[in-house]
Design a protein around this motif. Structure first.
Motif, short mmCIF file in Angstrom:
data_model
loop_
_atom_site.label_atom_id
_atom_site.label_comp_id
_atom_site.label_asym_id
_atom_site.label_seq_id
_atom_site.Cartn_x
_atom_site.Cartn_y
_atom_site.Cartn_z
N CYS A 86 0.83 -1.20 0.00
CA CYS A 86 0.00 0.00 0.00
C CYS A 86 0.87 1.26 0.00
O CYS A 86 0.62 2.20 -0.75
CB CYS A 86 -0.90 -0.03 1.24
N HIS A 90 0.67 3.69 -3.12
CA HIS A 90 -0.21 4.84 -2.88
C HIS A 90 0.35 5.86 -1.91
O HIS A 90 -0.29 6.88 -1.65
CB HIS A 90 -1.57 4.36 -2.37
N SER A 94 -1.87 6.52 2.63
CA SER A 94 -2.92 5.54 2.32
C SER A 94 -3.07 4.52 3.45
O SER A 94 -3.93 3.64 3.39
CB SER A 94 -2.60 4.81 1.01
#
Length: 842
Positions: A86, A90, A94
């Motif tokens: 993640c 991102h 995030s």
């Protein structure tokens, strides 16, 4: 017999010391610790009955991936891998953690260090945002630091105690006992400022029934009145000259009492904090104390009472999204010191998302990985339906908890088994800044682990193992205590460096210690008045009532612990809608019936309780019930996600609502060994009884008996005269497994005796079919004193025999002699006896 272990209660922010003696594999006797300075041996009903909640029923005992058990390596590799992916795809923002005042300080510190220091985002917030954030913001605006400026001893040395938005007798009973003691020994006057005539208000010398969100106007007017009397320094701003918003005679009495008693403590709690103007309320209170010089002296000061056992500890280590650890902020100098101490180049650049905004970010996909620790936001957050949608949408939801089945855990991809009270080892900080030890009583059950250790293992898998290489809780504490040395560099009071070198043995033996001393701001300059002005709320004619939510005396948060206690369940078995008689009549609601509350954000059904204690136009519902405990009655379905603009704390008070009656075709109750979860009913709730569960039910159409009752041999009678159907289910040993009582138009029998027949054989089945014992048992009436199991009938009998005071009733029955939270109820019963007798004599 095992030696008593000194530990700290699991519940509210009073932080009571406990002496716990283990008596079996999962059994313990509980007593107050007479040497602990927070309670000197006193306990409330919840603390007294902690021993009923240490069993393994409902526990999460192994890691779960979906619905499949997993090993720790598999589960933690998955968690760390999802976090790593993640972050890579991102960015750090995030990822988010949502944590809890149920965590120990060491757990909180580890989670905060990992996310802010090494993942590089400040998206870690805590359920303390829901109860204490406005007090924190008020402290920071006035003092430059989140520091409570007084101590419990000030309450007992005050000549006047103002209780603002606090049903102290119920929510902080040990503090209430201290205030009662001050009244007895020094004549302390008690004023309650609250829209509701609570049990605490009934015992006050003066109840000022302020309108919802009327606190700023009232305290501004008080400050101006003290200026007129020459008792306050000069200060002026728009909004200081305002209508106090209460009856003129009540304001005059309040002003006279404030003027006459310079040794004054103002204790404020959730009723003040949980509003869109909560920070301004806190500053209005502090302004009065600053302007009159009633601070940092014995018996004087503004006192914010925390709700959770370690809300204060979480605030110290940066559990809130808008702070770094050790009360530090995000200035360049503060960030540089934190980065240097943690030896990281990944420190977050600024504040993160506060709770309401955090779940909005989960909902819209900005936050894709969420780790929830020791809390239940699917129930506790405002606009809970929206929050559930957010959790269901989250790409990766990890939940660390002690309970397998919570409303939040049902939505998790990974569940991690954490240690519970009685298994944890670490520290907590109470409302007066006193650090106490929680010590383990039992070995870890199943594969449960400490939260700090789980976080450290994930950090190791993310490549940060050297920074999280603690071998026990003492090592975590030492690091945190050393880090507080940064705080004085930036003008803060918090400093635990004297404890930074404690050995493991010294940590194990650590006695309660209060940082900052009794008056941490004494002799310090820089506190300032903060101008605040009243706000005006508009009324939507479609929702003409004002909704208030809050706690019950014997329950805690979402009942995952207290809901397991048969004794604690006796006081309020159902969530009640409290409403003024005229409002009830206007809406067609009847006492004991069902009523549905509607707001712009949702609807929920409650049992109606008509009460003169409610102001006209206002209603009250409790916060505790969940989908695990009821099909209805979940209050946070109703609450709007409105927040204080300064603190980000949600407004659980003063929402817009309307009500209407719910008219079921049939009503019933069920006692059963196993916990039922009925489907498709208008209403159901359940509460714990000895040997099983008691469920209240209501529905439409036909009664689906097969869906409600367990397997077993059934005995049934239809009582046409009373309009009732009765069914008893027996097990193979002919003992009672369940009993169901259904009516369409009649009255259902009393529950207590019937619930006591679970598991019994002999004559019990036939007596249950008759709905009464062959030999009538003494009727205790509704339980008033949970600590000693004393009912209304015993109290009335004692009064009839000459016990005409609360103390005399206590001497005769023991009621009210432990935690004291039932004393207002006893006083009300006595008043009901004395007043009619006086009227007859007249």
């Amino acid at each position: 017999m095992a030696a008593a272990v000194r530990t700290t209660c699991a519940y509210c922010g009073v932080g009571c010391g406990i002496r716990a003696t283990v008596t079996g594999p999962r059994a313990v006797t509980i007593a107050g610790d007479p040497e602990h300075p927070a309670n000197f041996g006193r306990l409330c009903s919840k603390g007294t009955h902690l021993g009923e909640t240490v069993g393994l029923e409902g526990r999460l005992l192994s890691p779960m991936i979906g619905e499949q058990p997993a090993g720790w390596d598999e589960a933690l590799n998955l968690v760390a891998g999802k976090m790593r992916d993640c972050i890579a795809q991102h960015g750090p923002d995030s990822v988010a953690f949502y944590v809890s005042g149920q965590l120990l300080t060491e757990d909180y510190y580890a989670a905060n260090k990992l996310l802010k220091g090494f993942v590089g985002t400040a998206n870690i917030d805590t359920n303390s945002r829901l109860c204490m954030a406005s007090a924190v913001a008020a402290h920071n605006r006035t003092f430059g630091e989140d520091v409570v400026p007084c101590s419990y001893s000030d309450l007992e040395e005050a000549d006047l105690v103002l209780l603002v938005g606090s049903n102290t007798a119920w929510c902080h009973p040990v503090i209430w006992q201290g205030i009662e003691k001050a009244r007895e020994t020094r004549g302390t006057k008690i004023v309650v400022i609250d829209p509701r005539r609570t049990e605490t208000a009934e015992q006050a010398d003066l109840h000022v029934q302020v309108a919802p969100d009327g606190d700023v106007a009232l305290f501004n007017a008080l400050l101006r009145e003290m200026q007129r009397r020459g008792l306050a320094g000069e200060a002026a701003w728009d909004g200081l000259d305002c209508d106090p918003g209460v009856a003129a005679d009540a304001f005059a009495r309040l002003a006279d009492m404030v003027a006459a008693h310079p040794r004054m403590v103002t204790l404020f709690s959730m009723g003040a904090n949980q509003s869109v103007g909560g920070t301004d309320k806190g500053n209005a209170i502090v302004n009065l104390h600053l302007a009159t010089g009633r601070i940092s002296t014995p018996g004087a000061g503004p006192f914010s009472m925390t709700g959770q056992p370690n809300a204060m500890g979480g605030r110290e280590v940066g559990g809130l999204a808008n702070t770094l650890a050790c009360h530090l902020g995000f200035s360049d100098a503060e960030r540089a010191d934190v980065a240097s101490f943690w030896q990281t180049d990944r420190l977050c650049g600024g504040p993160g998302l506060k709770a309401v905004d955090l779940f909005r970010a989960v909902h819209d996909g900005r936050v894709k990985f969420l780790w929830v620790m020791a809390t239940n936001p699917a129930v506790s957050m405002p606009d809970a339906g929206f929050v559930r949608e957010a959790l269901a949408r989250c790409e990766t939801l990890v939940v660390s908890d002690v309970i397998a089945d919570t409303d939040t855990a049902r939505l998790a991809h990974v569940r991690l088994p954490a240690l519970a009270w009685g298994e944890k080892d670490g520290t907590v900080t109470n409302s007066e800044r006193r650090i106490s030890r929680q010590r383990a009583l039992f070995t870890a059950p199943g594969e449960a682990r400490a939260d700090w250790a789980i976080v450290a293992d994930v950090a190791q898998r993310l490549g940060h193992g050297d920074a999280f290489a603690w071998h026990n809780a003492a090592a975590v504490f030492r690091e945190y205590a050393a880090m507080t040395g940064l705080a004085p560099r930036h003008g803060k009071v918090l400093d635990l460096t004297a404890l930074a070198d404690v050995s493991d043995a010294e940590y194990e033996a650590l006695d309660p210690v209060q940082w900052g001393g009794r008056h941490p701001l004494a002799g310090r300059a820089g506190a300032k008045l903060v101008p605040v002005a009243p706000t005006v709320r508009t009324v939507d004619p479609a929702f003409p009532l004002r909704l208030n939510t809050g706690r019950y005396r014997d329950q805690w948060h979402t009942m995952t612990r207290t809901g397991l206690s048969p004794r604690l369940s006796q006081h309020r078995r159902e969530p009640l809608l409290e409403i003024h008689p005229r409002d009830a009549a206007q809406a067609g609601l009847v006492d004991g019936g069902l009523g549905r509350v509607f707001t712009p954000h949702g609807a929920a059904t409650f049992r109606v309780a008509v009460s003169e204690g409610q102001r006209r136009g206002e209603i009250f519902v409790p916060m505790h019930w969940t989908d695990a405990m009821a099909g209805e009655g979940r209050s946070n379905r109703l609450v709007a996600p409105n927040v204080d603009p300064v603190s980000g704390q949600p407004a659980f008070k003063n929402g817009a609502a309307r009500v209407e009656p719910v008219l079921p075709d049939w009503r019933a109750f069920l006692i059963c060994e196993d916990a039922p979860a009925p489907q498709g009913l208008l209403w159901w709730t359940r509460s714990r009884v000895e040997g099983g569960w008691l469920s209240e039910l209501a529905g439409e159409g036909m009664v689906d008996v097969d869906a409600l009752l367990p397997e077993g041999r059934r005995l049934e009678v239809a009582d046409a005269g009373r309009g009732m159907r009765r069914i008893v289910v027996l097990g193979e040993d002919n003992a009672v497994r369940a009993a169901l009582y259904v009516t369409r138009s009649g009255q259902l029998p009393a529950r207590d005796w019937i619930a006591g027949q679970l598991g019994l054989g002999g004559a019990a089945p036939q007596e249950l079919l008759a709905a009464r014992p062959a030999t009538p048992a003494p009727d205790r009436g509704p339980i008033v004193c949970v600590c000693h199991g004393v009912g209304t009938k015993a109290i009335l009998a004692a009064a009839g025999a000459g016990a005409c005071s609360v103390a005399a009733v206590g001497a005769a029955t023991a009621a009210g002699t432990n935690c004291g939270s039932c004393r207002p109820a006893i006083a009300r019963l006595l008043a009901d006896i004395v007043q009619p007798a006086t009227e007859v004599a007249a």
